[in-house]
Design an enzyme around this catalytic site. Sequence first.
Site, short mmCIF file in Angstrom:
data_model
loop_
_atom_site.label_atom_id
_atom_site.label_comp_id
_atom_site.label_asym_id
_atom_site.label_seq_id
_atom_site.Cartn_x
_atom_site.Cartn_y
_atom_site.Cartn_z
N ARG A 1 11.71 -5.00 4.95
CA ARG A 1 11.35 -3.58 4.74
C ARG A 1 12.25 -2.62 5.50
NH1 ARG A 1 5.38 -2.01 5.47
NH2 ARG A 1 5.68 -3.12 7.44
N ARG B 1 10.66 -0.66 11.20
CA ARG B 1 9.54 -0.39 12.11
C ARG B 1 9.56 -1.35 13.29
NH1 ARG B 1 4.46 0.13 8.11
NH2 ARG B 1 3.55 -1.06 9.82
N ARG C 1 -10.29 0.76 8.35
CA ARG C 1 -9.84 -0.58 8.72
C ARG C 1 -10.92 -1.40 9.39
NH1 ARG C 1 -3.93 0.28 8.73
NH2 ARG C 1 -2.97 -1.64 9.41
N LYS D 1 0.83 -1.21 0.00
CA LYS D 1 0.00 0.00 0.00
C LYS D 1 0.88 1.27 0.00
CE LYS D 1 -2.12 -1.22 3.89
NZ LYS D 1 -1.46 -2.52 4.18
N ARG E 1 -0.88 -8.75 13.48
CA ARG E 1 -1.41 -7.77 12.50
C ARG E 1 -2.18 -8.50 11.40
NH1 ARG E 1 4.01 -4.98 11.11
NH2 ARG E 1 2.91 -4.20 9.28
P1 AP5 Z 1 4.66 -1.64 1.94
O1 AP5 Z 1 4.32 -0.84 0.75
O2 AP5 Z 1 5.38 -0.98 3.04
O3 AP5 Z 1 3.37 -2.43 2.47
P2 AP5 Z 1 2.06 -1.90 3.20
O4 AP5 Z 1 0.89 -2.52 2.50
O5 AP5 Z 1 2.07 -0.41 3.29
O6 AP5 Z 1 2.21 -2.62 4.58
P3 AP5 Z 1 2.15 -2.06 6.10
O7 AP5 Z 1 2.92 -3.02 6.92
O8 AP5 Z 1 2.52 -0.61 6.16
O9 AP5 Z 1 0.63 -2.21 6.37
P4 AP5 Z 1 -0.07 -2.21 7.73
O10 AP5 Z 1 -1.48 -2.05 7.30
O11 AP5 Z 1 0.20 -3.38 8.59
O12 AP5 Z 1 0.62 -1.01 8.53
P5 AP5 Z 1 0.15 0.46 8.91
O13 AP5 Z 1 1.32 1.32 8.97
O14 AP5 Z 1 -1.00 0.87 8.09
O15 AP5 Z 1 5.51 -2.90 1.40
C1 AP5 Z 1 6.05 -3.84 2.30
C2 AP5 Z 1 7.43 -4.28 1.82
O16 AP5 Z 1 7.28 -5.05 0.62
C3 AP5 Z 1 8.35 -3.11 1.46
O17 AP5 Z 1 9.64 -3.45 1.85
C4 AP5 Z 1 8.26 -3.02 -0.08
O18 AP5 Z 1 9.48 -2.56 -0.65
C5 AP5 Z 1 7.98 -4.46 -0.48
N1 AP5 Z 1 7.11 -4.59 -1.63
C6 AP5 Z 1 5.98 -3.87 -1.88
N2 AP5 Z 1 5.40 -4.29 -3.03
C7 AP5 Z 1 6.18 -5.31 -3.50
C8 AP5 Z 1 6.09 -6.15 -4.65
N3 AP5 Z 1 5.10 -6.04 -5.55
N4 AP5 Z 1 7.06 -7.09 -4.81
C9 AP5 Z 1 8.07 -7.23 -3.91
N5 AP5 Z 1 8.20 -6.45 -2.79
C10 AP5 Z 1 7.26 -5.50 -2.59
O19 AP5 Z 1 -0.41 0.22 10.41
C11 AP5 Z 1 0.45 -0.06 11.48
C12 AP5 Z 1 -0.36 -0.10 12.78
O20 AP5 Z 1 -0.95 1.18 13.05
C13 AP5 Z 1 -1.55 -1.08 12.79
O21 AP5 Z 1 -1.16 -2.39 13.14
C14 AP5 Z 1 -2.49 -0.42 13.84
O22 AP5 Z 1 -2.07 -0.73 15.15
C15 AP5 Z 1 -2.27 1.05 13.59
N6 AP5 Z 1 -3.22 1.62 12.61
C16 AP5 Z 1 -2.91 2.11 11.37
N7 AP5 Z 1 -4.02 2.57 10.75
C17 AP5 Z 1 -5.05 2.34 11.61
C18 AP5 Z 1 -6.44 2.58 11.53
N8 AP5 Z 1 -7.02 3.12 10.44
N9 AP5 Z 1 -7.21 2.22 12.59
C19 AP5 Z 1 -6.67 1.67 13.72
N10 AP5 Z 1 -5.35 1.41 13.85
C20 AP5 Z 1 -4.54 1.74 12.81
MG MG Z 2 2.22 0.95 4.87
#
Ligand code: AP5
Ligand code: MG
Length: 218
Positions: free
Chosen positions: A127, A163, A88, A13, A174
């Site tokens: 990552r 992270r 979410r 994402k 997660r």
């Molecule tokens: P990346 O693009 O970083 O993946 P992502 O989908 O953004 O994954 P996240 O881990 O950020 O998602 P998340 O939903 O768990 O975390 P968030 O920060 O939102 O890609 C991942 C890796 O893969 C990278 O190294 C990239 O280079 C590689 N890659 C990407 N595409 C690729 C491909 N096609 N091929 C090969 N490699 C690839 O949330 C974190 C925490 O915050 C949550 O657990 C929760 O506690 C809280 N939180 C966040 N939002 C909310 C909300 N709305 N409500 C409540 N709590 C929330």
């Molecule tokens: Mg992300």
Amino acid sequence: MNLIIFGPPGAGKGTQSSFLVNKKKMFQISTGDLLRDELKSKSKLSIKLKNIMDSGKLVPDSIIQDLIEKKISNPLIKNKIIFDGFPRNIEQAKSLDILLKKYEQKIFVVINLKVDSSILIKRISGRISCSICKKPFNEFFDPPIKTLECPVKDCKNRELIKRSDDNEKTVSSRLKTYQETTLPLLKYYEIKGIVKNVDAMKTISEVTKQIDNIINNL
Ligand code: AP5
Ligand code: MG
């Protein structure tokens, strides 16, 4: 045109959002990045947030609602928003609808990144992200270039950071939260007829191409 980029942890994402920011001049609202910025304040609230995030659960909807309203109400980004990691759960989706109505905006498309869970752990464990613009890189799949210069931010003095929630225990929690609470939300948008699926098992640039096609054909 506002859009939601949807998918499990590690689906890509953030990676695809940074392309849309650069290519389509859109603005990314990543609730995860906003929360991680909040953690730097070391306030009482930030300690509570860190504990929740390290447990792999969702932070309370009221906190997210405040963060989101501050952003959506900004006229400079009106109708150019990528929602990354939000909504979410069904409550957040309903609150978003109310806010969008209040600020006279709408969601045009939900881009659903479809990935097998077997690859997610490897993506997450490799990552590293830019400390300045937050762009994710990957030690295995997308190694960082030394002289990255982001067109809008000065990333030359960046650090590449890992992270604290990218450890095995938190990641499995997660993923569970995603399966139980977030994935069912897709139905809400499928009923509205705005979900487009993307094969996110492909390379980063192939995924970008699929998203580009979807946006160009809207
Ligand atoms: P990346 O693009 O970083 O993946 P992502 O989908 O953004 O994954 P996240 O881990 O950020 O998602 P998340 O939903 O768990 O975390 P968030 O920060 O939102 O890609 C991942 C890796 O893969 C990278 O190294 C990239 O280079 C590689 N890659 C990407 N595409 C690729 C491909 N096609 N091929 C090969 N490699 C690839 O949330 C974190 C925490 O915050 C949550 O657990 C929760 O506690 C809280 N939180 C966040 N939002 C909310 C909300 N709305 N409500 C409540 N709590 C929330
Ligand atoms: Mg992300």
